[in-house]
Enzyme design. Sequence first.
Site, mmCIF file in Angstrom:
data_model
loop_
_atom_site.group_PDB
_atom_site.id
_atom_site.type_symbol
_atom_site.label_atom_id
_atom_site.label_comp_id
_atom_site.label_asym_id
_atom_site.label_seq_id
_atom_site.Cartn_x
_atom_site.Cartn_y
_atom_site.Cartn_z
ATOM 1 N N HIS A 1 0.824 -1.205 0.000
ATOM 2 C CA HIS A 1 0.000 0.000 0.000
ATOM 3 C C HIS A 1 0.865 1.265 0.000
ATOM 4 C CE1 HIS A 1 0.440 -1.182 4.310
ATOM 5 N NE2 HIS A 1 0.732 0.095 4.447
ATOM 6 N N GLY A 2 0.445 2.222 -0.808
ATOM 7 C CA GLY A 2 1.133 3.509 -0.856
ATOM 8 C C GLY A 2 2.426 3.516 -1.653
#
Length: 354
Positions: A235-236
């Site tokens: 994520h990210g």
Amino acid sequence: MTLRELADLLGCRLEGDGDLQITRVASLESAAPGDVAFFNNPRYAKALAATRASAVIAADDVAVPVAALRTMEPYVAFARALALLHPQALPPVGVHVTAVVEASAVLGPDVSIGPYACVGAGVVIGARTVVRAHVTIGDGAVIGDDCLLHPHVSVRERVTLGHRVVVQDHAVIGSDGFGFAADSTGQMVKIPQVGTVVVGNDVEIGVSTAIDRPPIGSTVIGAGTKIDNLVQIGHGVQLGERVILVSQVGIAGSTTVGAGTILAGQVGVAGHLTLGKGVRVTAQTGIHNSLPDKAFVSGSPAFDNRDWLKASAVFRYLPALRRQVHELQRRLAALEAASPGPDAPDEPAGEALP
């Protein structure tokens, strides 16, 4: 098509009979009359000399025993020849009777939705995009023009795909990031992953790859990036343009990867790092620290590839070196015991090698 027509379409310089009929692309070894092959590696010089192909795609400095299509980029011309002579069959335009498409979804012209596909509310799908069987597209997702989603792909809610994106079977784009917070009792509390994933134009995503959404913000896949099978993108993560990730790469959350970087198979990248532009990382390397532009690293933990090559060459000799050191320690101890000398310093012996 004729060899002359093929040369024109590929932008190659023709040598030989341009009226030859070409029907398919084949390897040097298996080619027959009517086939075009390509040569780009000296290892296959014998196969080139014996080929039965009608023509060969090759660089200017290669002696070819048959007609030739000359180019500075034989491998690129080979790829384009495959696309021309072996076009991919596309399903009919329209929505299959077994597909489920929410009424609020917007489908562009010439879209194909395959059997048992599910298209959620508010989805936008661009022109000429193909959604094959059993694909699921979550509410609010946006798919660009000329995309191809293979069977069992899952594009989660609010994910955005650019134009000409190819997603291979069973890939999941926008799955929940791995985020949990421990409370005072040690209980793990799930952090809602309400961000999204944004995929740029001309990206290809391999079989069973997972690209996670973050709790806030976006995971970004830059334009032109190519991702192999079984890759995990946390994520990210922010991938720049034209990044290449080979099979089983894993990138932990919030890491940034610069444009043009290549991570070979089974590379692992820790979270919250920055890899510069044009970085090259060899297979099975573990990256625990940020890397500057154009770094070339290997090993775990990663260090400069040239030093790693020297170290790996020595590694297999370590057992012999250990035996030699033990023998030298034994001889030194024997010499010291035999002639300590009246003025020998009273110092502790050095630690023996284990």
